[in-house]
Design a protein around this motif. Structure first.
Motif, PDB file in Angstrom:
ATOM      1  N   LEU A  68       0.497  -1.029  -0.339  1.00 42.43           N
ATOM      2  CA  LEU A  68       0.032   0.303  -0.793  1.00 42.43           C
ATOM      3  C   LEU A  68       0.848   1.398   0.437  1.00 42.43           C
ATOM      4  O   LEU A  68       0.391   1.867  -0.600  1.00 42.43           O
ATOM      5  CB  LEU A  68      -0.968   0.090   1.106  1.00 42.43           C
ATOM      6  CG  LEU A  68      -2.236   0.898   1.287  1.00 42.43           C
ATOM      7  CD1 LEU A  68      -3.063   1.090   0.839  1.00 42.43           C
ATOM      8  CD2 LEU A  68      -2.786   1.014   2.661  1.00 42.43           C
ATOM      9  N   SER A  69       1.686   1.215   0.995  1.00 41.78           N
ATOM     10  CA  SER A  69       2.733   2.519   0.415  1.00 41.78           C
ATOM     11  C   SER A  69       3.760   2.824  -0.879  1.00 41.78           C
ATOM     12  O   SER A  69       3.614   4.037  -0.687  1.00 41.78           O
ATOM     13  CB  SER A  69       3.410   2.874   1.708  1.00 41.78           C
ATOM     14  OG  SER A  69       4.688   1.203   1.613  1.00 41.78           O
ATOM     15  N   LEU A  70       3.885   1.701  -1.137  1.00 39.38           N
ATOM     16  CA  LEU A  70       4.218   2.045  -2.614  1.00 39.38           C
ATOM     17  C   LEU A  70       3.498   2.832  -3.503  1.00 39.38           C
ATOM     18  O   LEU A  70       3.776   2.950  -4.808  1.00 39.38           O
ATOM     19  CB  LEU A  70       4.809   0.533  -2.854  1.00 39.38           C
ATOM     20  CG  LEU A  70       6.106  -0.096  -2.797  1.00 39.38           C
ATOM     21  CD1 LEU A  70       6.423  -1.152  -3.031  1.00 39.38           C
ATOM     22  CD2 LEU A  70       6.947   0.706  -2.374  1.00 39.38           C
ATOM     23  N   LEU A  71       2.193   2.890  -3.296  1.00 33.25           N
ATOM     24  CA  LEU A  71       1.262   3.275  -4.441  1.00 33.25           C
ATOM     25  C   LEU A  71       1.189   5.524  -4.225  1.00 33.25           C
ATOM     26  O   LEU A  71       1.487   5.602  -5.956  1.00 33.25           O
ATOM     27  CB  LEU A  71      -0.582   3.192  -3.708  1.00 33.25           C
ATOM     28  CG  LEU A  71      -1.319   2.791  -3.322  1.00 33.25           C
ATOM     29  CD1 LEU A  71      -2.448   2.521  -2.756  1.00 33.25           C
ATOM     30  CD2 LEU A  71      -1.139   1.712  -4.753  1.00 33.25           C
ATOM     31  N   GLY A  92      -6.422  10.351   2.216  1.00 35.17           N
ATOM     32  CA  GLY A  92      -7.289   9.086   2.907  1.00 35.17           C
ATOM     33  C   GLY A  92      -7.792   8.124   1.749  1.00 35.17           C
ATOM     34  O   GLY A  92      -7.359   7.962   0.665  1.00 35.17           O
ATOM     35  N   PHE A  93      -8.527   7.362   1.833  1.00 35.06           N
ATOM     36  CA  PHE A  93      -9.331   6.164   1.245  1.00 35.06           C
ATOM     37  C   PHE A  93     -10.579   6.006   1.444  1.00 35.06           C
ATOM     38  O   PHE A  93     -10.881   6.206   2.377  1.00 35.06           O
ATOM     39  CB  PHE A  93      -7.888   5.180   1.806  1.00 35.06           C
ATOM     40  CG  PHE A  93      -7.040   4.811   1.383  1.00 35.06           C
ATOM     41  CD1 PHE A  93      -6.754   4.804   0.222  1.00 35.06           C
ATOM     42  CD2 PHE A  93      -5.769   5.810   1.971  1.00 35.06           C
ATOM     43  CE1 PHE A  93      -4.943   4.261  -0.151  1.00 35.06           C
ATOM     44  CE2 PHE A  93      -4.310   5.237   1.534  1.00 35.06           C
ATOM     45  CZ  PHE A  93      -4.486   4.448   0.405  1.00 35.06           C
ATOM     46  N   GLU A  94     -10.769   6.412   0.774  1.00 35.04           N
ATOM     47  CA  GLU A  94     -12.170   5.691  -0.140  1.00 35.04           C
ATOM     48  C   GLU A  94     -12.396   3.873   0.456  1.00 35.04           C
ATOM     49  O   GLU A  94     -13.803   3.627   1.380  1.00 35.04           O
ATOM     50  CB  GLU A  94     -12.980   5.360  -1.090  1.00 35.04           C
ATOM     51  CG  GLU A  94     -13.053   6.523  -1.373  1.00 35.04           C
ATOM     52  CD  GLU A  94     -14.457   8.318  -0.574  1.00 35.04           C
ATOM     53  OE1 GLU A  94     -15.441   7.509   0.056  1.00 35.04           O
ATOM     54  OE2 GLU A  94     -14.187   9.153  -0.040  1.00 35.04           O
ATOM     55  N   GLU A 124      -8.204  24.536  -6.540  1.00 36.44           N
ATOM     56  CA  GLU A 124      -8.250  23.550  -5.290  1.00 36.44           C
ATOM     57  C   GLU A 124      -9.146  21.711  -5.441  1.00 36.44           C
ATOM     58  O   GLU A 124     -10.686  22.345  -5.379  1.00 36.44           O
ATOM     59  CB  GLU A 124      -8.674  23.884  -3.749  1.00 36.44           C
ATOM     60  CG  GLU A 124      -8.959  22.822  -2.709  1.00 36.44           C
ATOM     61  CD  GLU A 124      -8.872  23.215  -1.481  1.00 36.44           C
ATOM     62  OE1 GLU A 124     -10.342  22.460  -0.538  1.00 36.44           O
ATOM     63  OE2 GLU A 124      -9.367  24.348  -0.810  1.00 36.44           O
ATOM     64  N   PHE A 125      -8.819  21.200  -6.211  1.00 38.55           N
ATOM     65  CA  PHE A 125      -9.206  19.850  -6.758  1.00 38.55           C
ATOM     66  C   PHE A 125      -9.262  18.728  -5.503  1.00 38.55           C
ATOM     67  O   PHE A 125      -7.733  18.319  -4.943  1.00 38.55           O
ATOM     68  CB  PHE A 125      -8.616  19.348  -7.830  1.00 38.55           C
ATOM     69  CG  PHE A 125      -8.674  20.343  -8.967  1.00 38.55           C
ATOM     70  CD1 PHE A 125      -9.677  20.214  -9.866  1.00 38.55           C
ATOM     71  CD2 PHE A 125      -8.019  21.058  -9.144  1.00 38.55           C
ATOM     72  CE1 PHE A 125      -9.849  20.844 -10.803  1.00 38.55           C
ATOM     73  CE2 PHE A 125      -7.675  22.772 -10.370  1.00 38.55           C
ATOM     74  CZ  PHE A 125      -9.424  22.265 -10.804  1.00 38.55           C
ATOM     75  N   THR A 126     -10.561  17.746  -5.582  1.00 34.21           N
ATOM     76  CA  THR A 126      -9.883  16.923  -4.857  1.00 34.21           C
ATOM     77  C   THR A 126     -10.060  15.563  -5.763  1.00 34.21           C
ATOM     78  O   THR A 126     -11.098  15.698  -6.518  1.00 34.21           O
ATOM     79  CB  THR A 126     -11.004  16.381  -3.964  1.00 34.21           C
ATOM     80  OG1 THR A 126     -10.942  17.365  -2.915  1.00 34.21           O
ATOM     81  CG2 THR A 126     -10.822  15.065  -2.894  1.00 34.21           C
ATOM     82  N   PHE A 127      -9.014  14.595  -5.719  1.00 36.19           N
ATOM     83  CA  PHE A 127      -9.128  13.456  -7.085  1.00 36.19           C
ATOM     84  C   PHE A 127      -9.418  11.888  -6.338  1.00 36.19           C
ATOM     85  O   PHE A 127      -9.041  12.205  -5.053  1.00 36.19           O
ATOM     86  CB  PHE A 127      -8.324  13.396  -7.762  1.00 36.19           C
ATOM     87  CG  PHE A 127      -8.174  14.756  -8.617  1.00 36.19           C
ATOM     88  CD1 PHE A 127      -8.800  15.150  -9.637  1.00 36.19           C
ATOM     89  CD2 PHE A 127      -6.381  15.053  -8.959  1.00 36.19           C
ATOM     90  CE1 PHE A 127      -8.846  15.859 -10.905  1.00 36.19           C
ATOM     91  CE2 PHE A 127      -7.030  16.458  -9.495  1.00 36.19           C
ATOM     92  CZ  PHE A 127      -7.274  17.311 -10.408  1.00 36.19           C
ATOM     93  N   CYS A 128      -9.628  11.400  -6.663  1.00 34.38           N
ATOM     94  CA  CYS A 128     -10.399  10.005  -6.514  1.00 34.38           C
ATOM     95  C   CYS A 128      -9.542   9.267  -6.917  1.00 34.38           C
ATOM     96  O   CYS A 128     -10.173   9.676  -8.373  1.00 34.38           O
ATOM     97  CB  CYS A 128     -11.377   9.429  -5.708  1.00 34.38           C
ATOM     98  SG  CYS A 128     -11.831   7.519  -5.316  1.00 34.38           S
ATOM     99  N   ASP A 146      -8.727   2.683  -3.884  1.00 32.86           N
ATOM    100  CA  ASP A 146      -9.223   4.401  -4.154  1.00 32.86           C
ATOM    101  C   ASP A 146      -9.287   5.464  -2.950  1.00 32.86           C
ATOM    102  O   ASP A 146      -9.495   5.235  -1.868  1.00 32.86           O
ATOM    103  CB  ASP A 146     -11.171   4.322  -3.836  1.00 32.86           C
ATOM    104  CG  ASP A 146     -12.068   3.177  -4.958  1.00 32.86           C
ATOM    105  OD1 ASP A 146     -11.164   2.459  -5.593  1.00 32.86           O
ATOM    106  OD2 ASP A 146     -13.150   3.022  -4.786  1.00 32.86           O
ATOM    107  N   TRP A 147      -8.218   5.877  -3.848  1.00 29.80           N
ATOM    108  CA  TRP A 147      -7.441   6.842  -2.619  1.00 29.80           C
ATOM    109  C   TRP A 147      -7.869   8.442  -3.058  1.00 29.80           C
ATOM    110  O   TRP A 147      -7.737   8.964  -4.532  1.00 29.80           O
ATOM    111  CB  TRP A 147      -6.077   6.462  -3.763  1.00 29.80           C
ATOM    112  CG  TRP A 147      -4.333   7.453  -2.332  1.00 29.80           C
ATOM    113  CD1 TRP A 147      -4.447   7.957  -1.364  1.00 29.80           C
ATOM    114  CD2 TRP A 147      -3.382   7.597  -2.934  1.00 29.80           C
ATOM    115  NE1 TRP A 147      -3.755   8.212  -1.172  1.00 29.80           N
ATOM    116  CE2 TRP A 147      -2.812   8.427  -1.682  1.00 29.80           C
ATOM    117  CE3 TRP A 147      -2.769   7.388  -3.929  1.00 29.80           C
ATOM    118  CZ2 TRP A 147      -1.428   8.545  -2.134  1.00 29.80           C
ATOM    119  CZ3 TRP A 147      -1.338   7.435  -4.264  1.00 29.80           C
ATOM    120  CH2 TRP A 147      -0.685   7.933  -3.205  1.00 29.80           C
ATOM    121  N   LEU A 148      -8.295   8.790  -2.091  1.00 27.85           N
ATOM    122  CA  LEU A 148      -8.142  10.798  -2.018  1.00 27.85           C
ATOM    123  C   LEU A 148      -7.315  11.337  -1.733  1.00 27.85           C
ATOM    124  O   LEU A 148      -6.463  11.244  -1.323  1.00 27.85           O
ATOM    125  CB  LEU A 148      -9.328  11.233  -1.107  1.00 27.85           C
ATOM    126  CG  LEU A 148     -10.585   9.948  -1.328  1.00 27.85           C
ATOM    127  CD1 LEU A 148     -11.702  10.760   0.001  1.00 27.85           C
ATOM    128  CD2 LEU A 148     -11.522  10.608  -2.193  1.00 27.85           C
TER     129      LEU A 148
END
Length: 155
Positions: A68-71, A92-94, A124-128, A146-148
């Motif tokens: 996971l940390s390699l994301l 964070g993560f969904e 200011e964009f929030t991407f998932c 699913d990473w925010l």
């Protein structure tokens, strides 16, 4: 040549695969260092002899949280650079699901899809992003997350 994309144009690419990272080989040395940092010295990760004898996987395996940390690296390689990009923060993560173990010495890569985007206020964009971590030679992914992230764009 550094090609950057417009944040507004990128935000419209919902549902598209936006990139694929290069392969990363996860070595026993990486696993041992991660175990030391996180105090997770479970034998299935750090004791090759015992893992082969007593474990269900025939040898040591990578910590799920190491994968996971390699994301961060995978996303940096796979996602296009945003024009005027300033600070990017982890929001964070969904959802995160660990679907298959990664054997020590295994190679993984991230396949990145833009799931959603929101411009909360100008610049200011929030991407998932959905990142599917593939394991070379194995049909099932190691994990799907699913990473925010929050991207701040200048001008």
């Amino acid at each position: 040549m550094d090609q950057r994309v417009d944040a507004h144009a990128y935000a419209q690419r919902i549902g598209e695969e936006v990139g694929v990272s290069g392969w990363i080989t996860i070595t026993q040395a990486m696993i041992d260092t991660f175990a030391d940092l996180t105090f997770d010295h479970q034998f299935i990760h750090v004791d090759a002899e015992r893992a082969a004898k007593d474990g269900p996987f025939g040898g040591t395996i990578v910590h799920g949280f190491l994968t996971l940390s390699l994301l961060t690296r995978m996303a940096r390689e796979a996602e296009p650079a945003i024009q005027g990009a300033g600070m990017l923060i982890n929001y964070g993560f969904e959802k995160v699901r660990f679907l298959h173990v990664v054997p020590t010495g295994g190679r993984v890569r991230g396949r990145v899809q833009l799931v959603s985007s929101e411009e909360r206020k100008p610049g200011e964009f929030t991407f998932c992003h959905r990142i599917t971590v593939e394991i070379e030679g194995i049909d099932r992914p190691a994990l799907v997350a699913d990473w925010l992230t929050r991207q701040y764009v200048n001008g």
